[in-house]
Design an enzyme around this catalytic site. Structure first.
Site, PDB file in Angstrom:
ATOM      1  N   ASP A  10       0.855  -1.184   0.000  1.00  0.00           N
ATOM      2  CA  ASP A  10       0.000   0.000   0.000  1.00  0.00           C
ATOM      3  C   ASP A  10       0.893   1.237   0.000  1.00  0.00           C
ATOM      4  O   ASP A  10       1.830   1.341   0.797  1.00  0.00           O
ATOM      5  CB  ASP A  10      -0.908   0.004   1.224  1.00  0.00           C
ATOM      6  CG  ASP A  10      -2.104   0.926   1.068  1.00  0.00           C
ATOM      7  OD1 ASP A  10      -2.185   1.626   0.042  1.00  0.00           O
ATOM      8  OD2 ASP A  10      -2.953   0.961   1.975  1.00  0.00           O
ATOM      9  N   GLU A 105      -2.822   0.133  -4.368  1.00  0.00           N
ATOM     10  CA  GLU A 105      -2.824  -1.057  -3.514  1.00  0.00           C
ATOM     11  C   GLU A 105      -2.634  -2.319  -4.363  1.00  0.00           C
ATOM     12  O   GLU A 105      -3.265  -2.478  -5.406  1.00  0.00           O
ATOM     13  CB  GLU A 105      -4.147  -1.131  -2.748  1.00  0.00           C
ATOM     14  CG  GLU A 105      -4.190  -2.170  -1.661  1.00  0.00           C
ATOM     15  CD  GLU A 105      -5.460  -2.073  -0.839  1.00  0.00           C
ATOM     16  OE1 GLU A 105      -5.582  -2.832   0.127  1.00  0.00           O
ATOM     17  OE2 GLU A 105      -6.352  -1.243  -1.172  1.00  0.00           O
TER      18      GLU A 105
END
Length: 395
Positions: A10, A105
Site C-alpha cells: 500500500d 494497492e
C-alpha cells in the site's frame, strides 16, 4: 494454505505523497486532497492532518474547523495515474503474479519463490527500490493470506513493513480492535460493540452460528477473517483498456427521445460496472450507425470519473453533435476508454458528501438486488426493440 507467501503493498497517503513530490513545500504540512474546502470532501490527507482528527470522507468544512492550517488541494488524477502506472510496471517486472486492487494497492503471490526469509528479504529490496526510484513512501505486510497481510500493512504504516510468521496469525490478530479487520466498517463495528465484541480475540471465540444469525453470510466471513482463514486467490492483473455498450435495432429509428434514454441507460450500466470493478474513465465516445451503414463517432476527454451525473451530460452532448443527418439510425453505442484503476475516493474530488452517499446507497441496492433495481426515471421501460421507428410509439 500452508506455504503461501502473500505480500500486501500500500502506498502511504498516495495522493498527498505525489503532490509533495511535485511541491516539496508541502512536506511536513497538514494537507488534504479533495474538492473545495467549503463544499468538498476529503479524499486523502497527510499524517500531519490526521493528528487533528482529519480523515478520508470528512466534509472539507469540518476538516478546516479541526485544522485551520489545513492546505486543501483539488487533486490531479492524471499525475496520480502516471505514478501508479510507474509503480505497477516496477512490480510487474519484479514478481511472477500480482493483483492490483486500486490505484495504490497491490497483492503479490510469492509462493514457491523462496523460503519465507528469502521472500521477506526480496520484498524489502523491492520496497526500497520503489522508494528510491519514485520518492514515494510505501508499506507492506507479509503473511500466508490476504487478510492477515492487509492488516499487517495497516500496522506497519507509515513507510515501513511487517511480517507475520506461519502459525502466529491468530495470536497476531487477537489483541486488535475488530475495526482493523477488512470488511468491518463503522456500522458493523458499532453492532459488534453493542454485542460486547471490541477485540478480535472475542470474535475468534464466538460460535460462528451466532454471528451468522446476526449478520448472515457476512457473519461467517467475519469469523473466518478473525481466525485468519482466507483462501481467496490472487487475481492476476490485467490492463483493461475500455468498456463499451451498444445496441443494433431490429428496425431503424429516428426517435430521438428513445435514443437519448437508451444512451443514459447504457451510461448508467457502464458507470456501475466501473465503480464495481474500481475503474475510472478519462475519455467518452458515442457511436452512431445510420441506415446506409455509414458510422460516425465523437469523443471527448474528461477528468477521471465513474459518476453517472458527470458522464451522462457529456454523452448527451456528443449525441447532439453526431446526429446531424436526420436519417434513420441502425446502431448506437457508448464507449469509455483511457481506463485506470481507481477508488471511490476519487469521486471526492468532484462530488459533495450527499452525492457520494447517494452513489454508495444506489450501488449497494443494485449489487444486492441486481443492476437496474434503482435507475433514472428517463430509462424506465427502455426497450429499443419495441419502438416504432417513425413515431416512437410502442408496438
Amino acid at each position: 494454505m500452508e506455504g503461501k507467501q502473500i505480500i500486501h503493498i500500500d502506498l502511504d497517503s498516495f495522493f498527498v505523497s505525489v503532490e509533495c513530490r511535485s511541491n516539496p513545500f508541502l512536506y511536513g504540512k497538514p494537507v488534504a486532497i479533495g474538492g473545495s474546502s467549503e463544499r468538498g470532501v476529503v479524499a486523502s490527507c497527510s499524517y500531519e492532518a490526521r493528528r487533528f482528527g482529519v480523515h478520508s470522507a470528512m466534509p472539507g468544512k469540518l476538516a478546516k474547523q479541526l485544522c485551520p492550517e489545513l492546505l486543501f488541494i483539488r487533486g490531479d488524477y492524471d499525475s496520480y495515474s502516471k505514478a501508479s502506472i510507474e509503480i505497477t510496471e516496477m512490480i510487474n517486472e519484479a514478481v511472477p503474479v500480482f493483483e492490483k486492487t486500486s490505484i495504490d494497492e497491490f497483492y503479490m503471490d510469492m509462493t514457491g519463490f523462496d523460503d519465507f526469509d528469502g521472500t521477506l528479504a526480496y520484498s524489502k529490496e523491492l520496497r526500497e527500490k520503489i522508494i528510491k526510484e519514485t520518492s514515494l513512501p510505501i508499506s507492506f505486510g507479509m503473511s500466508k493470506n490476504k487478510t492477515v497481510s492487509k492488516v499487517a500493512t495497516g500496522l506497519a504504516k507509515p513507510n515501513n513493513y511487517k511480517y507475520v510468521n506461519f502459525g502466529d496469525e491468530r495470536s497476531f490478530l487477537a489483541p486488535l480492535p475488530v475495526r482493523k479487520l477488512p470488511m468491518i466498517g463503522e456500522k458493523t463495528g458499532e453492532s459488534l460493540r453493542k454485542m460486547g465484541v471490541q477485540k478480535v480475540y472475542t470474535l475468534q471465540q464466538m460460535p460462528v452460528q451466532l454471528l451468522q444469525s446476526a449478520f448472515g453470510k457476512q457473519g461467517i466471513m467475519m469469523w473466518e477473517k478473525a481466525n485468519a482463514i482466507d483462501n481467496s486467490a490472487i487475481v492476476p492483473y490485467t490492463d483493461r483498456k475500455s468498456l463499451s455498450n451498444e445496441e443494433t435495432f431490429d428496425k431503424d429509428t429516428m426517435d430521438v427521445g428513445m435514443l437519448e434514454s437508451l444512451l443514459v441507460s447504457m451510461t448508467e450500466d457502464l458507470c456501475f460496472k466501473m465503480r464495481n470493478e474500481n475503474f475510472l474513465t478519462g475519455c467518452i465516445s458515442v457511436k452512431i450507425r445510420y441506415s446506409d451503414f455509414n458510422t460516425y463517432t465523437q469523443q471527448v476527454k474528461i477528468p477521471y470519473s465513474a459518476s453517472d451525473h458527470q458522464l451522462i451530460p457529456q454523452v448527451k452532448l456528443l449525441f447532439k453533435k453526431l446526429y446531424n443527418r436526420r436519417m434513420l439510425i441502425r446502431l448506437i453505442g457508448v464507449r469509455l476508454s483511457k481506463l485506470v484503476r481507481g477508488h471511490q475516493q476519487i469521486h471526492l474530488f468532484n462530488d459533495d458528501e450527499n452525492q457520494i452517499q447517494l452513489y454508495q446507497a444506489l450501488d449497494h441496492i443494485n449489487k444486492k438486488f441486481g443492476n437496474k433495481s434503482v435507475h433514472r426515471a428517463i430509462t424506465m421501460g427502455v426497450n429499443p426493440r419495441s419502438f416504432n421507428p417513425f413515431n416512437g410509439m410502442c408496438t
